[in-house]
Design a protein around this motif. Structure first.
Motif, short mmCIF file in Angstrom:
data_model
loop_
_atom_site.label_atom_id
_atom_site.label_comp_id
_atom_site.label_asym_id
_atom_site.label_seq_id
_atom_site.Cartn_x
_atom_site.Cartn_y
_atom_site.Cartn_z
N GLN A 1 0.82 -1.21 0.00
CA GLN A 1 0.00 0.00 0.00
C GLN A 1 0.86 1.27 0.00
O GLN A 1 0.38 2.35 0.30
N LYS A 2 2.15 1.09 -0.31
CA LYS A 2 3.07 2.22 -0.49
C LYS A 2 3.25 3.07 0.76
O LYS A 2 3.51 4.27 0.68
N GLN A 3 3.14 2.44 1.92
CA GLN A 3 3.42 3.14 3.18
C GLN A 3 4.87 2.84 3.57
O GLN A 3 5.16 2.15 4.55
N HIS A 4 5.79 3.37 2.74
CA HIS A 4 7.20 2.97 2.83
C HIS A 4 7.86 3.37 4.15
O HIS A 4 8.66 2.63 4.70
N ASP B 1 -4.23 -0.99 9.69
CA ASP B 1 -4.16 -0.32 10.99
C ASP B 1 -4.90 -1.11 12.05
O ASP B 1 -4.45 -1.21 13.20
N ARG C 1 9.35 7.18 2.07
CA ARG C 1 8.29 8.17 1.96
C ARG C 1 6.96 7.47 1.71
O ARG C 1 6.85 6.61 0.84
N ASN C 2 5.96 7.85 2.48
CA ASN C 2 4.63 7.27 2.30
C ASN C 2 3.93 7.91 1.10
O ASN C 2 3.86 9.13 0.99
N ARG D 1 6.47 3.83 7.12
CA ARG D 1 5.97 2.98 8.20
C ARG D 1 6.59 1.58 8.11
O ARG D 1 6.96 0.97 9.12
N ILE E 1 -5.63 0.43 3.89
CA ILE E 1 -4.77 0.96 4.94
C ILE E 1 -5.48 0.90 6.29
O ILE E 1 -4.88 0.58 7.31
N LYS F 1 0.40 7.66 -1.69
CA LYS F 1 -1.05 7.47 -1.55
C LYS F 1 -1.43 6.01 -1.79
O LYS F 1 -1.04 5.41 -2.78
N GLY F 2 -2.16 5.45 -0.84
CA GLY F 2 -2.64 4.07 -0.98
C GLY F 2 -4.15 4.04 -0.84
O GLY F 2 -4.80 5.06 -0.62
N ARG G 1 -7.41 3.81 0.92
CA ARG G 1 -7.77 4.11 2.30
C ARG G 1 -8.38 2.90 3.01
O ARG G 1 -8.08 2.64 4.18
#
Length: 459
Positions: free
Chosen positions: A2-5, A63, A50-51, A7, A59, A53-54, A56
């Motif tokens: 989800q491209k939350q690099h 979480d 860098r995070n 994190r 994501i 946009k994935g 929602r």
């Protein structure tokens, strides 16, 4: 996915630092390469931090899963912490209590066990708060030292015998404790002289009464700064008989600084063709090195870099020696990187990869063979001791003798002298650089109002 690099990077780092040190995927994704049995920072690795946009909805699901996992981890760490504490192993218990605090920052039971206290918005152990308070003291002292205009007297009617013998027209200035001579402009001599006073007071600030008595400088030498190579060579020629021929040629042709004895006085002599900032750097490191009086090249160099870093936020000069002979310290115009942010990054990467030079080896390294990593570790360990136990710099230097010349023996002697183990210090040093970003930020936080605040100058 989800491209939350960012994190993902933080979690992968946590995986190999705390749960699975040899986790290959976690190591490689955070920029490390396996070399034999060790992991080294891979300068060519692509590390995404860098995070982007994935989706929602996805994501949000991650979480929720993470929240559920965190509850499980919290429960397990708490159980292990209590079990180790009951078994009488406070070190292992403390490790798990720190994890509890990670998940529940204000946990009363964990904070009580680890003796967590609060100081101006920062919560930490007694060790961390000691470093924080000393960091503030050093930061504020340097702020004052850089603003204070130390009185300087022009020595209009006096001349330095060495410069007279070399046939060089020169000037001299005097402060409370130092004389600075040279052929450079009088205004530059005055600036350098003030820096000598700043460095001397910084030494008093750093060491205070840490050795069990009021700090007294071991040595205080005056300075000479000349404009170029021809003037520098002329001074060396006056004292040619003090050196073997190969040493004389090395000092004259390969470096920009030497020690000369003339007229019953030992002088620090510098070539200043690189400008005033380098002259100021030479003065600060020279005063600190002489005042503390360490002998080992590694600690000599580390102290010099640390002093310039505290006062100027950069370090410009580097020690280099003859490969075949080590007789005295010298400097050349060669840079690693002047801005200490780069040094901090190297120290942090060394701490993460555990590829740093052992502290017991710092006192054995000769200046002719410094690597960049060793130079940075020498600075970083002096920086660390200055914020914690500055007397350990002196004790580490004294741990090397004619009979004690191997890392294990130095560790044994240091333990005898201080009651504290160097391997433990290395472990704590790595923790400070790998995990202590929040603490380091708090140590140098500007205590004054915003720069645009009308009350800032008064405060």
């Amino acid at each position: 996915a989800q491209k939350q690099h960012l994190r993902a990077l933080e979690m992968r780092r946590l995986i190999w630092m705390d749960y699975d040190p040899e986790n290959k995927k976690a190591r490689e994704k955070t920029g490390f390469l396996q070399v034999g049995a060790a992991w080294r920072v891979d300068a060519d690795a692509l590390v995404l931090d860098r995070n982007l946009k994935g989706k929602r909805s996805k994501i949000s699901k991650i979480d929720r899963d993470l929240k559920k996992l965190s509850k499980t981890l919290l429960k397990e760490h708490r159980a292990l912490a209590e079990a180790w504490a009951k078994a009488g192993d406070p070190v292992r218990a403390g490790k798990h209590w720190r994890h509890v605090l990670h998940f529940v920052p204000g946990d009363e039971q964990a904070a009580q066990f680890l003796a967590i206290r609060d100081f101006e918005g920062f919560s930490g152990t007694e060790h961390e708060l000691r470093m924080l308070r000393r960091g503030r003291a050093i930061h504020l002292a340097c702020d004052w030292l850089n603003r204070f205009e130390f009185p300087v007297t022009n020595l209009k009617k006096e001349r330095l015998p060495l410069l007279e013998a070399a046939g060089l027209e020169h000037s001299g200035v005097e402060t409370e404790f130092y004389r600075v001579w040279g052929t450079i402009p009088i205004e530059d001599l005055e600036n350098v002289a003030r820096d000598c006073e700043r460095a001397l007071l910084l030494a008093h600030t750093l060491f205070g009464v840490s050795t069990g008595e009021v700090f007294k400088p071991r040595l205080m030498r005056n300075f000479v700064f000349v404009r170029d190579q021809s003037e520098y060579a002329a001074m060396l020629e006056v004292c040619r008989d003090q050196f073997a021929e190969d040493r004389f040629v090395f000092l004259r042709d390969s470096v920009d600084m030497c020690f000369l004895s003339h007229g019953g006085e030992s002088l620090r002599v510098h070539k200043s063709d690189l400008g005033l900032p380098v002259c100021r750097d030479h003065a600060v490191r020279g005063v600190m090195q002489d005042a503390v009086g360490v002998r080992a090249d590694g600690l000599w160099e580390g102290l010099g870099h640390a002093a310039c870093g505290f006062l100027f936020g950069q370090t410009l000069c580097f020690m280099e020696e003859q490969l075949k002979e080590i007789t005295s310290a010298s400097h050349v115009k060669r840079r690693l990187a002047p801005d200490l942010e780069t040094w901090m990054k190297i120290a942090t990467e060394s701490a993460w990869s555990k590829s740093d030079t052992r502290t017991s080896e710092i006192v054995l390294i000769k200046a002719a063979r410094f690597t960049n990593e060793q130079r940075v570790k020498a600075w970083a360990i002096c920086h660390y001791f200055a914020h914690w136990q500055p007397q350990y710099i002196v004790q580490l230097d004294a741990s090397k003798t004619d009979l004690i010349r191997t890392p294990p023996d130095i560790e044994k002697e240091f333990l005898r002298r201080t009651g504290y183990g160097l391997p433990k210090i290395d472990s704590e040093w790595r923790s400070f650089w790998a995990r202590g970003a929040q603490l380091r930020t708090a140590m140098t936080r500007d205590p004054l109002p915003n720069k645009k605040d009308k009350n800032r100058k008064a405060v």
